[in-house]
Design a protein around this motif. Structure first.
Motif, PDB file in Angstrom:
ATOM      1  N   SER A 552     -27.878  51.927 -33.398  1.00  0.00           N
ATOM      2  CA  SER A 552     -28.008  52.990 -34.404  1.00  0.00           C
ATOM      3  C   SER A 552     -27.649  54.357 -33.834  1.00  0.00           C
ATOM      4  O   SER A 552     -27.424  55.307 -34.579  1.00  0.00           O
ATOM      5  N   ASP A 553     -27.592  54.454 -32.507  1.00  0.00           N
ATOM      6  CA  ASP A 553     -27.229  55.736 -31.884  1.00  0.00           C
ATOM      7  C   ASP A 553     -25.792  56.122 -32.181  1.00  0.00           C
ATOM      8  O   ASP A 553     -25.411  57.282 -32.053  1.00  0.00           O
ATOM      9  N   SER A 554     -24.972  55.123 -32.545  1.00  0.00           N
ATOM     10  CA  SER A 554     -23.558  55.402 -32.817  1.00  0.00           C
ATOM     11  C   SER A 554     -23.335  55.993 -34.201  1.00  0.00           C
ATOM     12  O   SER A 554     -22.227  56.407 -34.525  1.00  0.00           O
ATOM     13  N   PHE A 555     -24.376  56.033 -35.045  1.00  0.00           N
ATOM     14  CA  PHE A 555     -24.218  56.578 -36.385  1.00  0.00           C
ATOM     15  C   PHE A 555     -24.133  58.105 -36.320  1.00  0.00           C
ATOM     16  O   PHE A 555     -24.802  58.751 -35.526  1.00  0.00           O
ATOM     17  N   PHE A 556     -23.319  58.645 -37.193  1.00  0.00           N
ATOM     18  CA  PHE A 556     -23.113  60.092 -37.229  1.00  0.00           C
ATOM     19  C   PHE A 556     -23.869  60.674 -38.421  1.00  0.00           C
ATOM     20  O   PHE A 556     -23.703  60.227 -39.558  1.00  0.00           O
ATOM     21  N   SER A 557     -24.708  61.637 -38.150  1.00  0.00           N
ATOM     22  CA  SER A 557     -25.502  62.260 -39.215  1.00  0.00           C
ATOM     23  C   SER A 557     -24.705  63.379 -39.869  1.00  0.00           C
ATOM     24  O   SER A 557     -24.231  64.301 -39.188  1.00  0.00           O
ATOM     25  N   ASN A 558     -24.569  63.300 -41.180  1.00  0.00           N
ATOM     26  CA  ASN A 558     -23.852  64.322 -41.940  1.00  0.00           C
ATOM     27  C   ASN A 558     -24.860  65.358 -42.440  1.00  0.00           C
ATOM     28  O   ASN A 558     -25.429  65.239 -43.546  1.00  0.00           O
ATOM     29  N   VAL A 559     -25.110  66.346 -41.604  1.00  0.00           N
ATOM     30  CA  VAL A 559     -26.153  67.336 -41.878  1.00  0.00           C
ATOM     31  C   VAL A 559     -25.823  68.141 -43.126  1.00  0.00           C
ATOM     32  O   VAL A 559     -26.710  68.424 -43.952  1.00  0.00           O
ATOM     33  N   GLU A 560     -24.549  68.518 -43.299  1.00  0.00           N
ATOM     34  CA  GLU A 560     -24.188  69.341 -44.449  1.00  0.00           C
ATOM     35  C   GLU A 560     -24.466  68.616 -45.758  1.00  0.00           C
ATOM     36  O   GLU A 560     -25.026  69.194 -46.706  1.00  0.00           O
ATOM     37  N   VAL A 561     -24.085  67.329 -45.830  1.00  0.00           N
ATOM     38  CA  VAL A 561     -24.306  66.569 -47.057  1.00  0.00           C
ATOM     39  C   VAL A 561     -25.795  66.355 -47.285  1.00  0.00           C
ATOM     40  O   VAL A 561     -26.274  66.405 -48.429  1.00  0.00           O
ATOM     41  N   GLU A 562     -26.543  66.128 -46.210  1.00  0.00           N
ATOM     42  CA  GLU A 562     -27.992  65.946 -46.342  1.00  0.00           C
ATOM     43  C   GLU A 562     -28.655  67.205 -46.910  1.00  0.00           C
ATOM     44  O   GLU A 562     -29.537  67.118 -47.781  1.00  0.00           O
ATOM     45  N   ASP A 563     -28.240  68.362 -46.466  1.00  0.00           N
ATOM     46  CA  ASP A 563     -28.795  69.615 -46.994  1.00  0.00           C
ATOM     47  C   ASP A 563     -28.478  69.776 -48.475  1.00  0.00           C
ATOM     48  O   ASP A 563     -29.326  70.244 -49.268  1.00  0.00           O
ATOM     49  N   VAL A 564     -27.275  69.386 -48.869  1.00  0.00           N
ATOM     50  CA  VAL A 564     -26.905  69.490 -50.282  1.00  0.00           C
ATOM     51  C   VAL A 564     -27.749  68.541 -51.124  1.00  0.00           C
ATOM     52  O   VAL A 564     -28.199  68.891 -52.236  1.00  0.00           O
ATOM     53  N   LYS A 577     -30.982  57.760 -45.399  1.00  0.00           N
ATOM     54  CA  LYS A 577     -29.773  58.089 -44.648  1.00  0.00           C
ATOM     55  C   LYS A 577     -29.557  57.072 -43.526  1.00  0.00           C
ATOM     56  O   LYS A 577     -30.505  56.477 -43.002  1.00  0.00           O
ATOM     57  N   ASN A 578     -28.281  56.875 -43.168  1.00  0.00           N
ATOM     58  CA  ASN A 578     -27.878  55.957 -42.092  1.00  0.00           C
ATOM     59  C   ASN A 578     -28.511  54.575 -42.253  1.00  0.00           C
ATOM     60  O   ASN A 578     -29.243  54.078 -41.409  1.00  0.00           O
ATOM     61  N   VAL A 579     -28.188  53.951 -43.388  1.00  0.00           N
ATOM     62  CA  VAL A 579     -28.715  52.617 -43.683  1.00  0.00           C
ATOM     63  C   VAL A 579     -27.803  51.575 -43.039  1.00  0.00           C
ATOM     64  O   VAL A 579     -26.613  51.502 -43.352  1.00  0.00           O
ATOM     65  N   GLN A 580     -28.376  50.765 -42.136  1.00  0.00           N
ATOM     66  CA  GLN A 580     -27.591  49.757 -41.435  1.00  0.00           C
ATOM     67  C   GLN A 580     -27.596  48.458 -42.216  1.00  0.00           C
ATOM     68  O   GLN A 580     -28.631  48.024 -42.741  1.00  0.00           O
ATOM     69  N   VAL A 653     -20.105  52.250 -54.866  1.00  0.00           N
ATOM     70  CA  VAL A 653     -19.687  53.163 -53.794  1.00  0.00           C
ATOM     71  C   VAL A 653     -19.206  54.479 -54.378  1.00  0.00           C
ATOM     72  O   VAL A 653     -18.401  54.507 -55.324  1.00  0.00           O
ATOM     73  N   ILE A 654     -19.705  55.562 -53.813  1.00  0.00           N
ATOM     74  CA  ILE A 654     -19.232  56.910 -54.138  1.00  0.00           C
ATOM     75  C   ILE A 654     -18.715  57.533 -52.849  1.00  0.00           C
ATOM     76  O   ILE A 654     -19.423  57.567 -51.833  1.00  0.00           O
ATOM     77  N   LEU A 655     -17.477  58.007 -52.884  1.00  0.00           N
ATOM     78  CA  LEU A 655     -16.861  58.631 -51.709  1.00  0.00           C
ATOM     79  C   LEU A 655     -17.096  60.139 -51.769  1.00  0.00           C
ATOM     80  O   LEU A 655     -16.693  60.806 -52.724  1.00  0.00           O
ATOM     81  N   VAL A 656     -17.743  60.657 -50.741  1.00  0.00           N
ATOM     82  CA  VAL A 656     -18.017  62.096 -50.652  1.00  0.00           C
ATOM     83  C   VAL A 656     -17.018  62.702 -49.677  1.00  0.00           C
ATOM     84  O   VAL A 656     -16.998  62.345 -48.499  1.00  0.00           O
ATOM     85  N   HIS A 657     -16.193  63.595 -50.163  1.00  0.00           N
ATOM     86  CA  HIS A 657     -15.181  64.238 -49.324  1.00  0.00           C
ATOM     87  C   HIS A 657     -15.855  65.327 -48.486  1.00  0.00           C
ATOM     88  O   HIS A 657     -16.183  66.404 -48.993  1.00  0.00           O
ATOM     89  N   THR A 658     -16.038  65.042 -47.226  1.00  0.00           N
ATOM     90  CA  THR A 658     -16.785  65.972 -46.373  1.00  0.00           C
ATOM     91  C   THR A 658     -16.086  67.314 -46.233  1.00  0.00           C
ATOM     92  O   THR A 658     -16.748  68.348 -46.096  1.00  0.00           O
ATOM     93  N   TRP A 659     -14.742  67.326 -46.249  1.00  0.00           N
ATOM     94  CA  TRP A 659     -14.046  68.609 -46.102  1.00  0.00           C
ATOM     95  C   TRP A 659     -14.263  69.514 -47.318  1.00  0.00           C
ATOM     96  O   TRP A 659     -14.229  70.733 -47.197  1.00  0.00           O
ATOM     97  N   GLU A 660     -14.494  68.908 -48.484  1.00  0.00           N
ATOM     98  CA  GLU A 660     -14.791  69.707 -49.669  1.00  0.00           C
ATOM     99  C   GLU A 660     -16.183  70.325 -49.558  1.00  0.00           C
ATOM    100  O   GLU A 660     -16.399  71.485 -49.909  1.00  0.00           O
ATOM    101  N   ILE A 661     -17.149  69.546 -49.065  1.00  0.00           N
ATOM    102  CA  ILE A 661     -18.513  70.049 -48.919  1.00  0.00           C
ATOM    103  C   ILE A 661     -18.557  71.199 -47.919  1.00  0.00           C
ATOM    104  O   ILE A 661     -19.239  72.221 -48.134  1.00  0.00           O
ATOM    105  N   LYS A 662     -17.818  71.063 -46.812  1.00  0.00           N
ATOM    106  CA  LYS A 662     -17.869  72.067 -45.746  1.00  0.00           C
ATOM    107  C   LYS A 662     -17.265  73.396 -46.176  1.00  0.00           C
ATOM    108  O   LYS A 662     -17.680  74.453 -45.691  1.00  0.00           O
TER     109      LYS A 662
END
Length: 691
Positions: A552-564, A577-580, A653-662
């Protein structure tokens, strides 16, 4: 004493002082120089009383000045570094060591230098007979133009050795550049075996200090382009003479020197010349008149040049932009790539000129542009589309290998040209029998990576490629077999023969113990294993594959999306978050919604795998731009397969475009994500997962 005798004694004295500076004068040696270094150096001693040479210490840099650029002036300082060397190494002296800010020249007074040069010139002039003086350079040109091989040039040299010897090497290059590589190899061997070759090398080394600098530069360029080894004595002497005369360079000489160094391997003398060239370019950059000369220097100076010099060259190119021809624009991509300098303004302007003059552009130039774009991480939709359209409209004039090269270059840039890929797919159907193993693997990689499916002929295409691959199964390597099967998985195609051959215990064990490739192989095996479970693969003879799970350490946390999400729901219990998931799949965020997608329910880790009727499991996948084909929202192969497998696990599935959020502030980001979650278009259809 006549002039010939005085010249001989003067040259012999200089040779003794420069090459044989021993403390003991009782040792005299005769050195046999082998220009190609095919044999070890031989030293003959006239004194039989000494059994072995005595090592000595000589002042290697005595009589040498270091010139350093300070401001707009070149300052000089003396060097007195002592270097210990042995007698056995004096035949091929060690190249001088240079730092990146200085270059070396002989520390002689102007009068002494002029006197020495005059003596050498007088020696050459007095050696000419009256008859030979009457034969001008025009006569020499007429003679060597009749030559058809490099050996013929040496034959002419044997008859007329007093002509300018540099012209002979230049003529050899003019002949050799029209030969194939095999012809060049044979001609070089005949060249080395010719009895006059050593004599020509000796004459060129003798003339190096007195010929015009441009002629010397062209000679060095010709010697290197012929293919003569860089480490032979002739090349090193020419490099050292060029170092001594570097301040004489004009724009033409700098251009030729740049083209020469661009093709040479790294060595002390080459690095020294490159450092000197950087200093001269830095000083003379604003006086350069020709764009091609500037681009040649950019390629030679290379990626290791200091950033201020790169920026100065960029500004010079921008200043001359109105003088650019379409050829200059094409070459600028390669020049910037060699310099490793990403100038968006320059690249954008050159792209416009390339697009406007795309017709007639040769294959190698288009490939150079695409490869340079990849090195510079530069993407221009108009440029890529124009190249793809041009290849499509002139499709019949291109060979299959050339079109495949274009498609592979596009794939590295994540660009999917639908028209070109469909047209090439039809050619594959017609010419599948001519495909080799490498081409089959390349086609599978391109179409699976870009997730491209033909509307009508997709199944026929997959069957033809499978049939072509089956002919190579007896001799294909385990890793290539895995890559092919993985590509079939991305394309949602499961041919029996390749899968059954891969899913053998000995093949899998070999892949898992393949050294540096084992990690990549294990990841692909995970995906294949997932396909065996989630896809319709009942016809396959599968065996259980035991693979370790990802941490689970290899998972990347998307802090910006979590705040939104926290601002949107105001309750962190409404999402996980980070459901395996099985087969090393995981989703960034999981929601539970009603069937009408109007309400979100709390979710806990305890009921992640509990399926409830009328409750939708929604997976939010935070995806970067690289997960899509460039300029579109078309998912690439890896993302498309993950979406299929998540659907098999019961997710929407919903695709969240991270570059749009940032790039958005909090309130617009909340509105954007709310629209993504609750809109009817948020859930892709089954066909969208495959396409």
């Amino acid at each position: 004493m006549n002039n010939k005798t005085s010249s001989f004694l003067w040259n012999f004295r200089q040779l003794k002082l420069n090459i044989c500076p021993f403390g003991s004068t009782s040792i005299r040696r005769l050195m046999k120089v082998d220009p190609l270094k095919l044999h070890k150096s031989k030293i003959t001693y006239q004194s039989n009383s000494l059994q072995k040479p005595q090592s000595s210490v000589r002042n290697f840099c005595q009589g040498v000045l270091a010139f350093q650029l300070e401001g707009n002036e070149i300052q000089k300082r003396s060097l007195s570094t002592l270097t210990s060397t042995s007698v056995g190494k004096l035949l091929n002296p060690r190249p001088l060591s240079f730092d990146s800010q200085c270059f070396l020249m002989s520390n002689t007074t102007p009068q002494l230098a002029e006197d020495g040069l005059k003596k050498i010139t007088d020696s050459v002039e007095h050696d000419l007979s009256p008859k030979e003086k009457q034969l001008d350079f025009g006569k020499q040109r007429d003679l060597i133009q009749q030559c058809n091989s490099m050996s013929d040039v040496l034959d002419v040299f044997s008859k007329y050795p007093r002509f300018s010897c540099c012209n002979y090497f230049i003529t050899m290059w003019k002949i050799a550049k029209n030969m194939s590589e095999d012809q060049k190899r044979v001609e070089r061997q005949l060249l080395y075996e010719h009895p006059a070759f050593k004599q020509l090398c000796d004459h060129v080394m003798k003339e190096a200090k007195i010929v015009r600098l441009q002629q010397l530069m062209f000679t060095l360029y010709a010697v290197i382009r012929i293919g003569i080894p860089q480490n032979i004595y002739l090349v090193q002497v020419l490099l050292r003479v060029v170092q001594e005369r570097i301040n004489e360079c004009d724009e033409t000489s700098l251009s030729v020197l740049s083209r020469t160094l661009e093709t040479m391997e790294e060595s002390k003398n080459v690095d020294a010349l490159r450092a000197a060239l950087r200093l001269l370019v830095d000083k003379q950059i604003w006086t350069i008149e020709h764009i091609l000369t500037l681009q040649t220097m950019m390629k030679c100076i290379g990626k290791d040049a200091p950033y201020p010099l790169k920026k100065k060259m960029e500004l010079k190119a921008l200043k001359e932009l109105n003088k650019f021809s379409h050829v200059n624009s094409q070459y600028m991509f390669g020049a910037l790539a060699a310099l490793n300098h990403r100038s968006l303004i320059l690249l954008n302007e050159c792209s416009k000129m390339v697009v406007a003059n795309i017709h007639g552009c040769p294959f190698w130039m288009l490939m150079n542009i695409l490869q340079s774009c990849r090195k510079l991480q530069y993407q221009n939709l108009d440029l890529f589309t124009a190249i793809g359209d041009y290849v499509t409209t002139t499709f019949d004039m291109w060979k299959m290998k050339q079109v495949l090269a274009f498609l592979f270059a596009f794939e590295t840039l994540r660009f999917r040209h639908i028209g070109l890929m469909n047209m090439f797919l039809k050619r594959v159907l017609d010419e599948s029998q001519s495909l080799n193993q490498k081409e089959i693997l390349c086609i599978l990689h391109i179409y699976s990576s870009l997730n491209h499916f033909h509307e009508c002929k997709n199944q026929e295409f997959l069957e033809v490629i499978t049939s072509a691959l089956n002919t190579y199964l007896p001799k294909i390597s385990s890793l290539n077999l895995l890559k092919a099967v993985y590509c079939f998985c991305l394309l949602k195609h499961f041919p029996q023969d390749p899968f059954n051959q891969l899913l053998q215990e000995n093949i899998i064990n070999e892949l898992l113990m393949s050294g540096n490739e084992s990690s990549k192989a294990e990841n692909m095996l995970h995906q294949v294993n997932a396909c065996l479970e989630f896809e319709d693969t009942s016809v396959l003879q599968s065996i259980p594959i035991t693979l370790k799970e990802c941490s689970s350490d290899s998972f990347f946390s998307n802090v910006e999306v979590e705040d939104v999400l926290l601002n949107l729901f105001e309750n962190k219990r409404l999402f996980l978050k980070n459901v395996q998931l099985p087969h090393n799949y995981f989703v960034d965020f999981e929601l539970r919604m009603d069937s009408k997608r109007s309400q979100v329910f709390p979710v806990s880790e305890a009921d992640v795998f509990v399926a409830k009727p009328d409750i939708l499991r929604v997976a939010l996948l935070c995806v970067p731009r690289s997960a899509f084909c460039f300029g579109t929202t078309h998912p690439r192969g890896g993302l498309g397969m993950k979406m299929r497998h998540l659907k098999a696990l019961g997710f929407h599935v919903i695709l969240v475009h991270t570059w749009e959020i940032k790039r958005l502030d909090m309130n617009p980001a909340v509105t954007f994500l709310k629209t993504q979650i609750f809109s009817q278009e948020a859930f892709p259809t089954a066909t969208e997962f495959a396409a």
